[in-house]
Scaffold this motif. Structure first.
Motif, PDB file in Angstrom:
ATOM      1  N   GLU A 261       0.826  -1.207   0.000  1.00 12.87           N
ATOM      2  CA  GLU A 261       0.000   0.000   0.000  1.00 12.87           C
ATOM      3  C   GLU A 261       0.856   1.250   0.000  1.00 12.87           C
ATOM      4  O   GLU A 261       0.608   2.193  -0.770  1.00 12.87           O
ATOM      5  CB  GLU A 261      -0.935   0.014   1.221  1.00 12.87           C
ATOM      6  CG  GLU A 261      -2.019  -1.048   1.200  1.00 12.87           C
ATOM      7  CD  GLU A 261      -1.586  -2.319   1.934  1.00 12.87           C
ATOM      8  OE1 GLU A 261      -0.360  -2.583   2.014  1.00 12.87           O
ATOM      9  OE2 GLU A 261      -2.471  -3.034   2.415  1.00 12.87           O
ATOM     10  N   ASP A 262       1.898   1.277   0.825  1.00 10.32           N
ATOM     11  CA  ASP A 262       2.779   2.443   0.890  1.00 10.32           C
ATOM     12  C   ASP A 262       3.587   2.611  -0.398  1.00 10.32           C
ATOM     13  O   ASP A 262       3.838   3.734  -0.840  1.00 10.32           O
ATOM     14  CB  ASP A 262       3.726   2.327   2.088  1.00 10.32           C
ATOM     15  CG  ASP A 262       3.014   2.535   3.416  1.00 10.32           C
ATOM     16  OD1 ASP A 262       1.873   3.040   3.409  1.00 10.32           O
ATOM     17  OD2 ASP A 262       3.599   2.183   4.463  1.00 10.32           O
ATOM     18  N   ILE A 263       4.002   1.487  -0.993  1.00 15.71           N
ATOM     19  CA  ILE A 263       4.756   1.568  -2.251  1.00 15.71           C
ATOM     20  C   ILE A 263       3.886   2.162  -3.347  1.00 15.71           C
ATOM     21  O   ILE A 263       4.325   3.030  -4.118  1.00 15.71           O
ATOM     22  CB  ILE A 263       5.274   0.175  -2.651  1.00 15.71           C
ATOM     23  CG1 ILE A 263       6.379  -0.276  -1.696  1.00 15.71           C
ATOM     24  CG2 ILE A 263       5.788   0.188  -4.093  1.00 15.71           C
ATOM     25  CD1 ILE A 263       6.850  -1.698  -1.921  1.00 15.71           C
ATOM     26  N   ILE A 264       2.633   1.732  -3.443  1.00 16.72           N
ATOM     27  CA  ILE A 264       1.719   2.252  -4.464  1.00 16.72           C
ATOM     28  C   ILE A 264       1.506   3.757  -4.278  1.00 16.72           C
ATOM     29  O   ILE A 264       1.525   4.531  -5.246  1.00 16.72           O
ATOM     30  CB  ILE A 264       0.380   1.491  -4.423  1.00 16.72           C
ATOM     31  CG1 ILE A 264       0.593   0.061  -4.945  1.00 16.72           C
ATOM     32  CG2 ILE A 264      -0.684   2.208  -5.257  1.00 16.72           C
ATOM     33  CD1 ILE A 264      -0.601  -0.852  -4.752  1.00 16.72           C
ATOM     34  N   LYS A 265       1.343   4.195  -3.038  1.00 19.43           N
ATOM     35  CA  LYS A 265       1.200   5.633  -2.774  1.00 19.43           C
ATOM     36  C   LYS A 265       2.463   6.387  -3.181  1.00 19.43           C
ATOM     37  O   LYS A 265       2.393   7.484  -3.745  1.00 19.43           O
ATOM     38  CB  LYS A 265       0.906   5.855  -1.289  1.00 19.43           C
ATOM     39  CG  LYS A 265      -0.465   5.378  -0.831  1.00 19.43           C
ATOM     40  CD  LYS A 265      -0.619   5.549   0.671  1.00 19.43           C
ATOM     41  CE  LYS A 265      -1.952   4.990   1.155  1.00 19.43           C
ATOM     42  NZ  LYS A 265      -2.077   5.091   2.635  1.00 19.43           N
ATOM     43  N   GLU A 266       3.610   5.806  -2.887  1.00 20.43           N
ATOM     44  CA  GLU A 266       4.893   6.440  -3.215  1.00 20.43           C
ATOM     45  C   GLU A 266       5.062   6.567  -4.723  1.00 20.43           C
ATOM     46  O   GLU A 266       5.474   7.626  -5.224  1.00 20.43           O
ATOM     47  CB  GLU A 266       6.024   5.608  -2.611  1.00 20.43           C
ATOM     48  CG  GLU A 266       7.406   6.229  -2.720  1.00 20.43           C
ATOM     49  CD  GLU A 266       8.447   5.368  -2.021  1.00 20.43           C
ATOM     50  OE1 GLU A 266       8.709   5.600  -0.825  1.00 20.43           O
ATOM     51  OE2 GLU A 266       9.000   4.455  -2.674  1.00 20.43           O
ATOM     52  N   ILE A 267       4.748   5.503  -5.458  1.00 24.27           N
ATOM     53  CA  ILE A 267       4.884   5.519  -6.911  1.00 24.27           C
ATOM     54  C   ILE A 267       3.917   6.520  -7.531  1.00 24.27           C
ATOM     55  O   ILE A 267       4.256   7.255  -8.465  1.00 24.27           O
ATOM     56  CB  ILE A 267       4.638   4.112  -7.512  1.00 24.27           C
ATOM     57  CG1 ILE A 267       5.687   3.116  -7.009  1.00 24.27           C
ATOM     58  CG2 ILE A 267       4.645   4.159  -9.032  1.00 24.27           C
ATOM     59  CD1 ILE A 267       7.109   3.482  -7.334  1.00 24.27           C
ATOM     60  N   ALA A 268       2.705   6.576  -7.016  1.00 20.18           N
ATOM     61  CA  ALA A 268       1.692   7.480  -7.569  1.00 20.18           C
ATOM     62  C   ALA A 268       2.086   8.943  -7.384  1.00 20.18           C
ATOM     63  O   ALA A 268       1.715   9.802  -8.202  1.00 20.18           O
ATOM     64  CB  ALA A 268       0.342   7.214  -6.903  1.00 20.18           C
ATOM     65  N   ALA A 269       2.847   9.234  -6.346  1.00 16.23           N
ATOM     66  CA  ALA A 269       3.193  10.626  -6.034  1.00 16.23           C
ATOM     67  C   ALA A 269       4.528  11.071  -6.620  1.00 16.23           C
ATOM     68  O   ALA A 269       4.780  12.269  -6.752  1.00 16.23           O
ATOM     69  CB  ALA A 269       3.225  10.818  -4.523  1.00 16.23           C
ATOM     70  N   THR A 270       5.385  10.126  -7.002  1.00 13.22           N
ATOM     71  CA  THR A 270       6.736  10.508  -7.435  1.00 13.22           C
ATOM     72  C   THR A 270       6.733  11.141  -8.821  1.00 13.22           C
ATOM     73  O   THR A 270       5.880  10.852  -9.662  1.00 13.22           O
ATOM     74  CB  THR A 270       7.677   9.284  -7.441  1.00 13.22           C
ATOM     75  OG1 THR A 270       9.012   9.731  -7.688  1.00 13.22           O
ATOM     76  CG2 THR A 270       7.273   8.279  -8.515  1.00 13.22           C
ATOM     77  N   ARG A 271       7.722  12.002  -9.050  1.00 13.99           N
ATOM     78  CA  ARG A 271       7.906  12.616 -10.366  1.00 13.99           C
ATOM     79  C   ARG A 271       9.174  12.094 -11.029  1.00 13.99           C
ATOM     80  O   ARG A 271       9.565  12.571 -12.088  1.00 13.99           O
ATOM     81  CB  ARG A 271       7.969  14.146 -10.228  1.00 13.99           C
ATOM     82  CG  ARG A 271       6.689  14.744  -9.645  1.00 13.99           C
ATOM     83  CD  ARG A 271       6.723  16.258  -9.668  1.00 13.99           C
ATOM     84  NE  ARG A 271       6.759  16.769 -11.025  1.00 13.99           N
ATOM     85  CZ  ARG A 271       6.796  18.084 -11.306  1.00 13.99           C
ATOM     86  NH1 ARG A 271       6.825  18.963 -10.332  1.00 13.99           N
ATOM     87  NH2 ARG A 271       6.829  18.494 -12.554  1.00 13.99           N
ATOM     88  N   ILE A 272       9.814  11.135 -10.400  1.00  7.27           N
ATOM     89  CA  ILE A 272      11.021  10.514 -10.951  1.00  7.27           C
ATOM     90  C   ILE A 272      10.623   9.207 -11.623  1.00  7.27           C
ATOM     91  O   ILE A 272       9.907   8.394 -11.041  1.00  7.27           O
ATOM     92  CB  ILE A 272      12.061  10.242  -9.848  1.00  7.27           C
ATOM     93  CG1 ILE A 272      12.469  11.569  -9.176  1.00  7.27           C
ATOM     94  CG2 ILE A 272      13.289   9.541 -10.425  1.00  7.27           C
ATOM     95  CD1 ILE A 272      13.371  11.372  -7.978  1.00  7.27           C
ATOM     96  N   THR A 273      11.067   8.994 -12.855  1.00 11.92           N
ATOM     97  CA  THR A 273      10.708   7.773 -13.560  1.00 11.92           C
ATOM     98  C   THR A 273      11.367   6.560 -12.921  1.00 11.92           C
ATOM     99  O   THR A 273      12.351   6.679 -12.187  1.00 11.92           O
ATOM    100  CB  THR A 273      11.133   7.842 -15.044  1.00 11.92           C
ATOM    101  OG1 THR A 273      12.563   7.931 -15.106  1.00 11.92           O
ATOM    102  CG2 THR A 273      10.520   9.035 -15.729  1.00 11.92           C
ATOM    103  N   GLU A 274      10.831   5.395 -13.241  1.00  9.16           N
ATOM    104  CA  GLU A 274      11.341   4.154 -12.658  1.00  9.16           C
ATOM    105  C   GLU A 274      12.823   3.955 -12.976  1.00  9.16           C
ATOM    106  O   GLU A 274      13.596   3.562 -12.118  1.00  9.16           O
ATOM    107  CB  GLU A 274      10.535   2.974 -13.206  1.00  9.16           C
ATOM    108  CG  GLU A 274      10.962   1.629 -12.675  1.00  9.16           C
ATOM    109  CD  GLU A 274      10.115   0.505 -13.240  1.00  9.16           C
ATOM    110  OE1 GLU A 274      10.281  -0.633 -12.796  1.00  9.16           O
ATOM    111  OE2 GLU A 274       9.294   0.767 -14.143  1.00  9.16           O
ATOM    112  N   ARG A 275      13.218   4.235 -14.209  1.00 15.37           N
ATOM    113  CA  ARG A 275      14.610   4.056 -14.608  1.00 15.37           C
ATOM    114  C   ARG A 275      15.431   5.324 -14.383  1.00 15.37           C
ATOM    115  O   ARG A 275      16.594   5.392 -14.785  1.00 15.37           O
ATOM    116  CB  ARG A 275      14.699   3.619 -16.077  1.00 15.37           C
ATOM    117  CG  ARG A 275      14.108   2.241 -16.315  1.00 15.37           C
ATOM    118  CD  ARG A 275      14.465   1.739 -17.702  1.00 15.37           C
ATOM    119  NE  ARG A 275      15.884   1.445 -17.842  1.00 15.37           N
ATOM    120  CZ  ARG A 275      16.429   0.262 -17.643  1.00 15.37           C
ATOM    121  NH1 ARG A 275      15.681  -0.762 -17.267  1.00 15.37           N
ATOM    122  NH2 ARG A 275      17.727   0.076 -17.822  1.00 15.37           N
TER     123      ARG A 275
END
Length: 297
Positions: A261-275
């Protein structure tokens, strides 16, 4: 499961069944990362109740995270899968490639030769990977069925049209395909699917304590083979991985997310791409595309 995720799952399962129908000797490229783990999960669904009808192919750089290797072995044992391992160290020892030296040395690029050798040795005509179009601009040029010539090289101008999900797997002797069943997924889709399906992952993806150092704004895991610059200092940090590869190029995320749950929230809010934290992608503006042209994943 949401209708959006269900549609993506159905599309990927359809691609897997097309792979089985059109190719004689496919293999799933497996790194121990989340995308390749999702691929295995989808393949299990596609061919249930029988086993996955083709092996996993892992290119071991010799500098992989032990957590990923342990997870790989457990997964293979759990589902009775066949595992093929290509060794970058053996490729170095044979003189086919020369190990890089210096502060930015990495075995990541050297994987290409080992991969192409493994494909030729095992007569693999379709290498199934977890590449997604949202990862990087070179990935966005891929089709589901990505043609490679007899030298294993990729030409973005020589891709077949895929209208109405009709895939063309015809090839000449010596050629092969890379196939990407989750091309249309985003990073957030993958994490939401992992959450919905309760898919197990290596502990690397959750917050943990690790020795790390910062290089040009990117946190990297420290290992004995890493060459530190005079101004770089090893620190103990609370980190997790967003994408997993060779230790020398896998950027770490400073994070306290220790559940999905926390990871999904973190990914949804980040502006840095995965790579965005992958050190190997920072070598040049076209680093990924250059490696793909040579035969990289």
């Amino acid at each position: 499961m949401t209708s959006h995720l269900k549609a993506l799952e159905n599309e990927s399962i359809f691609v897997f069944r097309e792979i089985a129908a059109q190719f004689q000797n496919p293999a799933i490229l497996f790194s121990g990362g989340k995308d390749s783990i999702v691929l295995v999960h989808l393949a299990l669904k596609a061919f249930y109740p029988t086993k996955i009808p083709f092996p996993l192919l892992h290119i071991d750089t010799g500098h992989n995270f032990q957590e990923a290797l342990d997870f790989r072995d457990d997964l293979v044992k759990e589902h009775g899968l066949r595992l093929i391992v290509g060794s970058v160290q053996e490729t170095i020892d044979s003189g086919k490639v020369v190990e890089e030296t210096g502060y930015n040395a990495s075995r990541n690029k050297l994987q290409t030769v080992t991969l192409l050798d493994a494909i030729e040795k095992n007569k693999i005509d379709a290498a199934v990977g977890g590449g997604r179009r949202d990862e990087e601009k070179a990935r966005a040029k891929e089709r589901f069925f990505s043609h490679r010539d007899e030298f294993g090289q990729w030409n973005p101008k020589n891709q077949r049209p895929e209208l109405w999900n009709i895939f063309n797997g015809r090839k000449n002797m010596g050629e092969h395909f890379r196939v990407f069943p989750i091309s249309n997924w985003t990073e957030l889709d993958v994490w939401q699917y992992i959450y919905e399906e309760k898919i197990a992952l290596p502990s690397l993806y959750y917050t943990h304590i690790r020795e790390a150092f910062c290089r040009n704004g990117v946190w990297l895991a420290y290992a004995p083979f890493m060459n530190l610059k005079p101004n770089e200092k090893v620190e103990v940090k609370q980190v997790r991985c967003r994408t997993v590869g060779d230790i020398s190029c896998t950027g770490l995320t400073l994070s306290k997310a220790n559940n999905l749950e926390d990871i999904i929230k973190e990914i949804a809010a980040t502006r840095i791409t995965e790579r965005g934290s992958r050190w190997d992608d920072k070598r040049s503006e076209s680093a990924m595309e250059d490696r793909k042209v040579e035969g990289y994943f």
